[in-house]
Structures are given as C-alpha cells and as structure tokens.
Design a protein around this motif. Structure first.
Motif, mmCIF file in Angstrom:
data_model
loop_
_atom_site.group_PDB
_atom_site.id
_atom_site.type_symbol
_atom_site.label_atom_id
_atom_site.label_comp_id
_atom_site.label_asym_id
_atom_site.label_seq_id
_atom_site.Cartn_x
_atom_site.Cartn_y
_atom_site.Cartn_z
ATOM 1 N N MET A 87 45.357 42.391 78.967
ATOM 2 C CA MET A 87 44.718 43.581 78.417
ATOM 3 C C MET A 87 45.781 44.641 78.201
ATOM 4 O O MET A 87 46.428 45.086 79.148
ATOM 5 C CB MET A 87 43.645 44.127 79.371
ATOM 6 N N VAL A 88 45.966 45.016 76.963
ATOM 7 C CA VAL A 88 46.911 46.088 76.643
ATOM 8 C C VAL A 88 46.101 47.243 76.071
ATOM 9 O O VAL A 88 45.378 47.075 75.080
ATOM 10 C CB VAL A 88 47.978 45.627 75.634
ATOM 11 N N VAL A 89 46.220 48.381 76.716
ATOM 12 C CA VAL A 89 45.452 49.568 76.325
ATOM 13 C C VAL A 89 46.419 50.574 75.718
ATOM 14 O O VAL A 89 47.510 50.790 76.253
ATOM 15 C CB VAL A 89 44.765 50.193 77.547
ATOM 16 N N THR A 90 46.041 51.185 74.628
ATOM 17 C CA THR A 90 46.864 52.232 74.040
ATOM 18 C C THR A 90 46.072 53.526 73.928
ATOM 19 O O THR A 90 44.864 53.491 73.664
ATOM 20 C CB THR A 90 47.406 51.836 72.655
ATOM 21 N N THR A 91 46.738 54.645 74.116
ATOM 22 C CA THR A 91 46.093 55.947 73.924
ATOM 23 C C THR A 91 46.591 56.592 72.640
ATOM 24 O O THR A 91 46.257 57.741 72.352
ATOM 25 C CB THR A 91 46.403 56.907 75.085
ATOM 26 N N SER A 92 47.376 55.865 71.876
ATOM 27 C CA SER A 92 47.987 56.446 70.690
ATOM 28 C C SER A 92 46.936 56.912 69.699
ATOM 29 O O SER A 92 45.926 56.237 69.486
ATOM 30 C CB SER A 92 48.910 55.421 70.022
ATOM 31 N N SER A 93 47.180 58.039 69.073
ATOM 32 C CA SER A 93 46.244 58.560 68.087
ATOM 33 C C SER A 93 46.633 58.140 66.674
ATOM 34 O O SER A 93 45.921 58.461 65.725
ATOM 35 C CB SER A 93 46.167 60.086 68.191
ATOM 36 N N LEU A 94 47.760 57.435 66.547
ATOM 37 C CA LEU A 94 48.209 56.940 65.244
ATOM 38 C C LEU A 94 48.408 55.430 65.342
ATOM 39 O O LEU A 94 48.647 54.903 66.417
ATOM 40 C CB LEU A 94 49.543 57.572 64.847
ATOM 41 N N GLU A 95 48.331 54.771 64.190
ATOM 42 C CA GLU A 95 48.688 53.348 64.153
ATOM 43 C C GLU A 95 50.191 53.279 64.364
ATOM 44 O O GLU A 95 50.957 53.720 63.516
ATOM 45 C CB GLU A 95 48.344 52.752 62.777
ATOM 46 N N ASP A 96 50.587 52.752 65.505
ATOM 47 C CA ASP A 96 52.021 52.645 65.760
ATOM 48 C C ASP A 96 52.299 51.318 66.454
ATOM 49 O O ASP A 96 51.423 50.453 66.536
ATOM 50 C CB ASP A 96 52.524 53.850 66.576
ATOM 51 N N ALA A 97 53.493 51.189 66.952
ATOM 52 C CA ALA A 97 53.883 49.904 67.547
ATOM 53 C C ALA A 97 53.013 49.561 68.756
ATOM 54 O O ALA A 97 52.779 48.377 69.037
ATOM 55 C CB ALA A 97 55.358 49.957 67.935
ATOM 56 N N THR A 98 52.497 50.549 69.465
ATOM 57 C CA THR A 98 51.671 50.241 70.636
ATOM 58 C C THR A 98 50.293 49.758 70.216
ATOM 59 O O THR A 98 49.702 48.894 70.869
ATOM 60 C CB THR A 98 51.532 51.445 71.584
ATOM 61 N N THR A 99 49.761 50.288 69.120
ATOM 62 C CA THR A 99 48.434 49.831 68.695
ATOM 63 C C THR A 99 48.511 48.404 68.173
ATOM 64 O O THR A 99 47.525 47.671 68.245
ATOM 65 C CB THR A 99 47.836 50.736 67.595
ATOM 66 N N SER A 100 49.670 48.003 67.658
ATOM 67 C CA SER A 100 49.772 46.643 67.121
ATOM 68 C C SER A 100 49.633 45.605 68.212
ATOM 69 O O SER A 100 49.204 44.488 67.949
ATOM 70 C CB SER A 100 51.107 46.462 66.391
ATOM 71 N N MET A 101 49.984 45.936 69.474
ATOM 72 C CA MET A 101 49.897 44.939 70.533
ATOM 73 C C MET A 101 48.702 45.188 71.452
ATOM 74 O O MET A 101 48.499 44.463 72.414
ATOM 75 C CB MET A 101 51.196 44.886 71.350
#
Lengths: 370, 791
Positions: free
Chosen positions: B454-468
């Motif tokens: 489970m990989v959780v991201t808090t990013s508000s933009l589509e970035d490298a963290t949202t891709s995974m």
C-alpha cells in the motif's frame, strides 16, 4: 512610532540605535522630566532647524498628543538600563566576594544558591527583587563570615548580571522579563507594603527615612534598585526597631514601586511672579501681548485655546518656532534660551493669564501650581 | 496584469520576484496562464488582499495574496512577516500555478495496483482504508511496517505527523534533510547542545544580518540555502549602502554558481577540499596571531597540547594546523593560491562579525563532518560561536502542541536509515510531499518502494509519488487551508506564523493535518486520546493559548515595532501587545504570527555544554563516540594517530576510482526552482530553471568548462552521454565561460515525469555514487567521477 515617523531618529539615537547628528536622547543628563525636555528642546531648537535645513530634512509638525507620546517615550528610554559589561561584571563578582557564597554552574561557593538559576532574569529590577527577598538570609551569612554587606554603584548590578548570564551559557536562554511598570500601581504598593510608614512623600508619611520626593534618585531602574539594595541593612534594622515586617517584593511589584518613585521627579512647580519677570527679561513681551484684546507682532498669548504645559509648550514652540526665529533674526533679536526653572515659571505665569482671560476652570491634569 | 510595471530580471541578478523569459514571449506566458485557469482570464468581482504562508520550500515566507472575485490572481511577499519582510523568491510567485494546475488531484481515490485505473472514493472510505491497515498492524505488533516519508520542513504538520507515528508505534518520521544536519552535528560536538528547561529539539542559527565578513564554503546562498526569502533579502541588505557598512561575501567552490558569481569574490577550488581550505585559513590566523585570543584562552579547550585524565598526551589544534596544514600543502590540495588564503584570512580576522558557513549545506548533500569541524574551528578562532554576527545552536521549541516528550522520537533526515527499513518489508508507505525522493534514489531503490503493498500519497498534483500510489489523500494547496510556519532553517529568532485560508479548497482536497487527526480517531482510541482536537482550528487555538501564556515575544508588526521591542527587551522589559488569550488568538490570526525578535545575538555565549564547559577543538564527545564504536576501552588501545580522527581535518572525498578512466568530477547541485525536490510540474519554474539562458524545451542539462568541451569536441546544446561507473544518461551540454576545467555541474530536479507536460528522461540518481560520512554514516555527497562524450 512618533519618534521614528517624525524623523527624529534620523538625527538622534536612543540607546545607541539611530542617527548620530544629534545627541543620543537616552544618554543626556536630563532625568526625562517633561520640563527639562521642553527646555532643552526650546534652547536647542534653532541649531536643530538649521541642521535639518542643511541635511534637507523636512521639518515635522507635532500635535500636542504626538508630543506627549514622544515625551513619554523619551522619559521611558532614559530609565532603561544599558546592557551590562560582562568583563566589568567579572570584576564585580570577584571584588564583592560573591563567589565565596555563590557558584555559577557549580563553580564557586555553596552557601547561597547557584546563580545560574537566576540567569534567565533579564531585568536588573528582578535581580534586585530576588536579592532583596534573600537579604535577611544574606545578612546572617555575612555576619557569620565576617564579611561586609556588598554595595553596588552605578552600573555594577547590571554588569554583574551580564557576567552571570555569560557564565550560565545555555541556561540563560530562557529569558524572563518584567512588564512595563505602572506608577499608579506603585503608589498603591507604597502604601500596602508599608513603605510610607518610614518614608514620606511630599511631606505626607513617616519621617524615619528621607522624604522620597526630595531625594535625587538615579534615573535608571537598575540603579534605583541598587540604591535601594544598598540601604537594605539600614532599612532592615529600622524596620525591626519599628516592628515593621521586612517587606517581600515580587519583581513586578518592585518595578512598579520604582516607577512610582521615578514619577516623583516628573513633578514640577512654577512661580508665576518670577515667570512674569522672566517673560519680560527674555524679551517675549516685545512680540507677544498678554493683555486680552491687545495686538502684537506675534500671537496674543492670552488667546491660546489649549492648556499650557511643558508638552503643549514644546509642540507650540516647535511648530511655530521657525517663523518666530525668522522674524527675530530679521529684527536682530536673539533667540531666548530657557532653563527648566525659567520655563516652569513662564508656563505657570502664562497659564494663569490664559485661564483668567478665558475664565476656564483649572484642569485636574495640570501638574503646574499657579 | 500590470505588464508595464513588470521588470523581468534574470535569476543571475539575485533578485527576488523576478522571472527569466528565456525563449518564451510575454504573450506566450499570458496564454499559458489562461490555459491554466479553467475559467476566463478576466475575473470580475471584488478585489481583496489576504495573507498566507508559502510552503513551496521549508522556508515558509509570508505571502500577500491578491484575489479578485474569489480567485487568487497574484502572490507577493507580506511586508509584516519577519522572515522575508515583503520579498519572495520565484517559487512563491509560481504558487498560483500550483493552485490552478490542470493536473490537481481533487478528490481521494484508490486502486488495487499502480497500473490500474483510479476509483474516486469518499474521505470516509479513504481514511478507513488506511486506518484498517494501521489497526491490523498495531494489533499484530507490527507497527514498524508503516513507513512515512515527508518532504515538508519543520512545522505543525511535521510535528503532528511525527507525534502520531511516535504514539502509533515509536516509528520515526523520515523527512527531507534540511542540509544543516552535518554542520549542526559538528557544532553540537564542539560547542554542546543548548540547554533549556524544556529540553527537546534544537537547530542551527546564523546571525547573518550582523555579519561583517562571510566565508561561504560551497553553500548555494542565492539558490535556496536556508530560507530563500530571508537569505535573498539579507544579500540585498549586505549591499545596501544606507546601512553604512557593506558585508563582504567570499565564496569558496568549484562551480560558477549563481552564488559564486554574485559574491564579492569567487575562490575556485578542487572539489571536496573545503576542510583543507578552512584549515589553511586557520594556519594564517594562528601563525600571524590574528585569532581572538580572549575567546580562545577563556572559552575553548584543545587549542594547545594537553594531557587527558589517563595521562595520554594530545596534540593541540594550534600545533596540528601548523604542522599539517602549511600553506604550500593546502594550496596543493585545494588549488587555491597561498596569497589568496593569506589575504582572505587577514580580512576575515580584521574585526568582529566574521562567520564561516558550510560545507555545502544542501538537502541532498549536507557535507562531511570533518569539513564541518574545520569550518566551525574557524568560527571559534575569530570568536564567532555564540556571538553577534556568528553562529550557534538554539532551542527549537516549535509549536507547543502536540507536546513533544524530551525523549520522544524526533524526525529523522537519514536516507540511509530509511533505506535500511525498506529491508524490513514495510506494508504501508505514506509519501507526504515526498517527490524529492526521486532526485536522490535510483531505480533499484524506487522499485523497492513500488513493491510495498500500500503506497499512500498526499500530493495535490500528479507527480512521481502519485504514479506509484494505490491510495491518494490529496492535500490542499497552501492558499486553501490554514497555513502555519515556524522558525525556518538557520533563522536566528523564534517564530510561529499562522494565517487563515485564502481560498476554499478546490474539489474535495483536504489539509493533511485534518486527515491525520481523523486517522488518529479512526485507528485506535488510545491514539485518539493523545490527539483530542476535533479539527485543525481547534489544535491551532490550543497552541495559541499556550504561546500567549509564555510571557515573551510579540505579534508581527512593522519594522519600527521590532526596533522598539528590541530596545525594551534589551533592558529587561516586555511590553505585550495582548491582554488575554482571546485577544492573542484574534491578533495571532490577523497579524500573521508571533515571534521573539530578541535572541542570542543580543548577548554573546561564552559557556558551552560540553564535557569541558568550553568550545572544544578536540571534541570529547566525538572521542567517546569513536571509542565506543571501535570497542576501545583503554587509552592504551588507541592507535598513535588517534587525534587525527578527532581534530578537524581534511579527508579525500572521492572513492578510489581510476581517474584516468573517468576524467571529470560531476558535482550535482540544486537550483532554486527545485531546491528540496518537487515543483517540477509548474511551468514558470521550468522556464526559469536554467540561470544561463532559457532551456530549449524542458530538459535537464550539465555544465562544463570551455576547455573540457573543446577537448571533447562538444559545443553548447549538444546532446551528450554522462557516464559513471554505474551507467550513463543523456543530457544536453552547456558550456560555461569561466568554469573550472575538470568539474561538471549537474542540476537536480528537471522536467515533470508525470502529468500532461511530462518529459521522460533519465534520472541523475542513476549514475551518482553516493558518498557516506564515515562518522555520521549518512549521505554527505553525491560527487561522482564521470566521462562525457557526444551522443
């Protein structure tokens, strides 16, 4: 804020910060009494105006309220203690024998508390309060050791504080301050702490100690506190003899009492009869009529609407003065210089005339005595 | 837009608030802005001014935001915010492109695997999805299988997150290094930690406003060092003739960086020789008797030869420097002429207010301990440790709540420790503003992250963290939530900033702080009990009440207020501008914050909490640490050259690779636009990422000298291979006039890798060979030997 916004700081520093064209206004000899400030401003004004013209500074004007606020500011900063000199403080610590009883970070005597514990106190008044409350214990310890009671002169207390903070290192990072003192609260404490039983003020109160309205006290809080400390043994003895309990003082309480004592030096009295003479001898009468309805080159001074006090006088002089000076110079009339005594008398004289002519009842805020 | 007033200045000018045009026209930028805004570029409606705090980096500058009809149209600096006093760097200017970015993630979503489509879900579902897993792990005593990595600076969010993890299972929060860690460690070893009644965290602080002469060992002062808004403003003040004095800045480094070329003097030097240069200067100070005798004699130890309690003799710093760092030797090591070292040393010691910064102090390259010890030794030689215009460590109280136990888990900036935890098969990874990882981790390590279930991201933009990621909990932009700030990196004063939201959150985005509080409630009642605040305003109000009761400091005001406050406090008085907790809360929000403008610069510190009570040229704590690590119990076990490891010294930086095989040394750096990672997705920042003229398209590049380029037949803008022992990547070449031969500059960051404007390219991390500090066992550099040749 007024001091900065009007550009005074461009020429005058306070506590070393500000312009260098004029004197540092926290370090001149004046006590901060509004009369002294007004007289100094009056006498010095032509030089100031000339210099401002040379430097292309715009001449500010002041309302009476703005002048009052600025005078209060100048009186306050004169009472501030300057930062201490730690090197000098080291000398004090050694010469007064403090290390025999007190350690700093474990190095020194063990009779009294480690002084690093009070390194966070930033105000010398707080220090003196701590010492004052501690004094009865100190008297005993000093007697046992055959040591003389340490007295402090000038800035020694502040220097000592600075040295102890330096040695305390990080323990001095937790800074504690005092709130700006209240003379009104100090006046009340003067009663409740029973200071008045020994010390009268203006002839009212005890006579065991001096009347504090006639004692010339140092103007800086730290020095007044040290002055008080130096009298602690004598006061302790007298208090015991009179069965007056030794007063314990919280730091803020001591600050308020000192503010009250400081305020005693702000009072002033003028003699209207002498003022009339001064008004004539200074040549004021040559330009200013003082009979209602009489015309004169300058304004008739009985027609002034506002109450005359040192503050309002300073504001009027400052705003009106450049034109005055110009007319005087064109008529080869020298600018009159006043000391504070002369100014007090003149203000009292003029205020009496003004009130008579306007039949305005005297203001309760007036400090002058007609 | 008031184009007539706009003055586009190049970044090389060191200006605040400028934008370099490069190849983009004003009309083009205008169209770009319109394309980014979903509605018409003309916003009818009432104009308002509101205030916020930037979170584009950890600096946290105060912002002044102009809105029209409820839309933010311009961001500038807040003149009342003490950190930046009205100035902002280009990143803040680009903030609106974050707020209105077409690739904003506007609602929570979930998917089974990264290659599956997203499913939009409610916040309740989203929080529960995570809470269920955390609850299960906690019940099975497997809390260590939760790994949280953050890219935020210090502040309430970080404090809350760290507190949550601490309560949850004693887990550390891994965060982006500030870059100051190595210097902080060096100063702690030599000068001790600050002691206060509250204990707890502390940080590095410089009083640069009062510095007369600054020796900068490699720090990118004008490109994000410390707090950009503050540093850039200070740089301007250093050159402000109305102050009556000018601060001299000497930059030691191997690249013609923006900071180097804007300094009063750039001293080119060999890569990795900061320590040697500092000790060369120390040699002059000692030989010519220019050092601060009073400070050295009364407040330091280890300067002269000494004997320890066990009877072992130790070489003193004085003799050590004079024997080992003679000018000819240092000149040979560093490439700096002896005359330059002598001149600079004499200037450095010519009066008070001299300070040495460094080494490097960038988040991805905090520098080596040995270099940092040498640089702090310089500060001690001129009496600048704990003095006005100098450097010290100060308590970092931060926000009072959630309360940090003195023995609690502190956020960890150690990449190495984080990577070692990956070996323990974490089940949950939370990436909170953690795009910086993609600048520092290579594909192998990133694949380890991708394998976490489970990989959780808090990013508000589509970035490298949202891709995974498999679960997205999108945070708001800074303008859409309560913004909080605290004393930023190297800032000398204690400060807490607070502003209300300027805009309503776009879509369903929610502040991460609110999600953390909800997660605490949903995970376990025992955790919920430690976080009793129902929402963020309640937490902030509780904090404000505590600050109001401290009896020091002031609410933000004008600079003239600051001067009066300092005068008062200097004499021992505090004139509070609030009378009650209610009044404090009201003004805390409306004025933007609270701070204490009187700090350590007002009085020198001459007592240090080290074993000797003095500043230690020979750090007894370091001695103890290395003995323990080496299992040395008796003095007789110490090798003869033991003192060499403890005293400030130079050590060779680069690993033993055959220099004939790889002739050049690549030195990565972080340009202002991407300092601390992230923000690649913003077009403004991409356009100004290259200080030497606009890029042709959004591409990364490398910089080499004219000589190296000519030798290899490379011309500017040629595509080249950059090859190290680990592999090779492609880059566009820039040829820099005046650059040092043998050194290749390579900016981290680069074009966006996700989203509609993605420009895939190889990561620099693929070829870098990280170098660890042998004592601190954390990454100190990523300087790497390379070859470059045309594609």
């Amino acid at each position: 804020m007024v001091f900065r916004e009007k550009g005074c700081a461009g020429c005058h520093a306070v506590l070393g910060e500000g312009g260098k064209l004029g004197p540092d206004l926290s370090r001149t000899l004046s006590t901060g009494n509004p009369l002294e400030l007004a007289a100094a401003m009056w006498s010095h004004a032509p030089q100031m105006w000339q210099r401002m013209q040379q430097e292309n500074f715009q001449l500010p004007t002041f309302t009476t309220e703005e002048m009052e606020v600025m005078f209060a500011f100048l009186a306050m900063v004169r009472s501030f203690d300057e930062p201490g000199n730690a090197e000098a403080g080291r000398e004090v610590f050694q010469s007064k024998g403090c290390a025999e009883c007190h350690a700093i970070r474990g190095q020194g005597g063990r009779v009294g508390p480690d002084l690093a514990a009070v390194a966070s106190l930033r105000n010398p008044v707080a220090w003196v309060a701590a010492m004052w409350n501690h004094a009865p214990g100190m008297f005993r310890a000093l007697r046992e050791k055959g040591r003389e009671f340490p007295r402090f002169q000038g800035a020694e207390m502040v220097d000592l504080q600075s040295y102890i903070r330096l040695r305390a290192g990080g323990l001095a990072q937790d800074r504690s301050y005092l709130l700006p003192a209240s003379a009104d609260q100090g006046a009340a404490l003067f009663q409740t702490k029973q200071c008045v039983r020994c010390h009268g003020v203006g002839g009212r109160g005890g006579t065991i100690g001096p009347d504090l309205s006639s004692v010339v006290l140092p103007r800086r809080y730290g020095e007044i506190a040290a002055f008080m400390w130096n009298h602690a043994p004598q006061m302790n003895r007298q208090a015991a003899a009179e069965s007056i309990p030794y007063p314990r003082l919280e730091a803020q309480e001591l600050a308020n009492i000192l503010a009250y004592l400081n305020s005693l030096s702000m009072r002033w009295v003028g003699n209207p009869v002498t003022g009339a003479t001064t008004f004539a001898t200074k040549g004021c009468a040559g330009c200013h009529a003082i009979t209602p309805g009489e015309k004169s080159p300058g304004p008739n001074l009985t027609a002034l609407k506002q109450e005359l006090t040192p503050v309002s006088m300073a504001a009027i002089m400052w705003n009106h003065g450049p034109r005055m000076l110009q007319r005087m110079e064109s008529s080869s009339i020298p600018w009159p210089v006043f000391n504070s005594r002369e100014l007090a008398d003149t203000i009292t004289f003029l205020e009496r005339l003004r009130r008579r002519s306007s039949q305005t009842p005297p203001s309760t805020s007036s400090r002058g005595t007609p | 837009m008031r184009l007539a007033r706009r003055d586009f200045l190049s970044l090389a000018g060191g200006a605040i608030g400028g934008v370099a045009l490069g190849n983009v026209t004003l009309r083009g930028l205008s169209r770009l802005n319109e394309a980014l805004a979903p509605e018409s570029a003309l916003y009818p409606g009432e104009e308002k001014i509101a205030y916020s705090i930037c979170s584009m980096c950890s600096g946290g500058c105060g912002l002044r935001v102009r809105t029209v009809g409820g839309k933010a149209v311009k961001v500038d600096g807040n003149p009342s915010y003490p950190v930046n006093r009205g100035g902002v760097c280009p990143r803040a200017q680009a903030l609106l492109q974050w707020v209105y970015h077409p690739d904003r993630v506007l609602s929570p979503r979930r998917r089974s695997k990264p290659d599956q489509p997203w499913e939009t879900i409610s916040w309740e579902e989203a929080v529960n999805t995570l809470a269920v897993t955390l609850r299960r792990l906690r019940a099975a005593d497997q809390q260590n299988r939760l790994l949280v990595i953050s890219g935020r600076g210090s502040g309430l969010v970080t404090q809350l997150c760290s507190s949550f993890l601490s309560v949850y299972g004693g887990n550390p929060l891994f965060c982006l290094p500030s870059g100051m860690e190595t210097t902080q460690q060096a100063l702690e070893l030599m000068a001790g930690r600050p002691e206060t009644s509250e204990g707890g965290a502390y940080r590095l602080a410089y009083d640069l406003e009062n510095s007369r002469y600054v020796l900068n060992f490699g720090c990118d002062l004008l490109e994000g060092w410390g707090t950009p808004g503050h540093t850039l403003r200070l740089f301007g003040r250093w050159r402000d003739s109305s102050r009556g004095r000018r601060t001299t800045l000497i930059h030691f480094g191997s690249r013609p960086s923006v900071s180097a070329v804007r300094a009063d003097e750039w001293v080119p030097m060999e890569v990795g020789t900061y320590g040697a240069a500092a000790l060369g200067i120390a040699f002059v100070l000692i030989s010519e008797d220019l050092y601060n005798r009073e400070f050295v004699a009364n407040s330091t130890s280890g300067f002269e030869d000494w004997t320890d309690a066990a009877g072992r003799q130790h070489i003193g710093f004085r003799r050590w420097v004079r024997e080992e760092y003679r000018l000819s030797v240092v000149s040979e090591m560093t490439g700096i002429p002896s005359e330059t070292l002598v001149r600079v040393a004499r200037e450095f010691a010519s009066g008070p207010g001299a300070v040495a910064l460094g080494p490097r102090q960038s988040p991805t390259q905090p520098g080596r301990l040995s270099d940092a010890l040498a640089i702090q030794a310089l500060n001690a030689l001129v009496g600048s440790v704990g003095a006005k215009g100098g450097v010290t460590l100060v308590p970092d109280r931060g926000w009072p709540l959630p309360a940090q136990d003195a023995g609690g888990i502190q956020p960890s900036p150690s990449l190495e420790k984080m990577l070692s935890l990956l070996e323990q098969s974490p089940e949950v990874l939370v990436l909170d503003e953690a795009a910086w990882l993609f600048d520092v981790l290579d594909t192998a390590h990133l694949d380890m992250l991708r394998r976490i279930p489970m990989v959780v991201t808090t990013s508000s933009l589509e970035d490298a963290t949202t891709s995974m990621a498999t679960l997205a909990l999108p945070d708001c932009s800074p303008l859409e939530k309560w913004a909080e700030g605290q004393s930023p990196s190297v800032y000398p004063y204690e400060l807490l900033g607070l502003t209300e939201p300027v805009l309503s959150p776009r879509g369903e985005s929610r502040p991460w702080t609110e999600i953390l509080l909800a997660l605490a409630q949903a995970t376990d009642p025992a955790i919920a009990a430690k976080f009793p605040w129902k929402d963020l305003p309640a937490l902030l109000r509780a904090n404000a009440d505590q600050v109001a009761s401290r009896q020091n400091g002031y609410l933000f005001g004008a600079e003239v207020d600051e001067q009066w406050q300092r005068l008062l406090e200097r004499s021992g008085w505090w004139g509070p501008d609030w009378n009650s907790a209610e009044q404090f809360w009201e003004q805390f929000r409306t004025k933007g914050g609270w701070w204490d403008p009187v700090g350590w610069p007002a009085e020198p510190q001459r007592s240090f909490s080290t074993p000797s009570g003095r500043f230690e040229f020979y750090s007894l704590k370091l001695d103890e640490l290395l003995r323990a690590r080496g299992g040395i119990r008796a003095a007789s076990q110490l090798p003869p050259d033991w003192d060499r490891q403890i005293l400030p010294h130079h050590a060779a930086l680069l690993p033993p690779t055959d220099p004939k095989q790889f002739e050049l040394v690549l030195e990565p750096y972080e340009p202002l636009t991407f300092f601390g990672g992230g923000m690649r997705e913003l077009p403004f920042l991409q356009q100004i990422s290259g200080p030497y003229g606009g890029p042709k398209g959004w591409q990364s590049w490398i910089e080499l000298s004219e000589e190296d380029a000519r030798h290899r037949g490379i011309q500017g803008e040629d595509m080249v291979w950059v090859e190290s022992a680990r592999g090779r990547i492609r880059r566009r070449a820039r040829v820099l006039e005046g650059a040092m031969p043998g050194v290749v500059g390579a900016p981290l960051g680069g074009p966006p890798q996700e989203g509609r404007w993605a420009v895939p390219e190889d990561s620099l991390a693929e070829i870098l060979v990280p170098i660890s500090d042998p004592v601190l066992e954390v990454r100190s550099h990523t300087v790497t030997r390379v070859n470059i040749y045309k594609v």
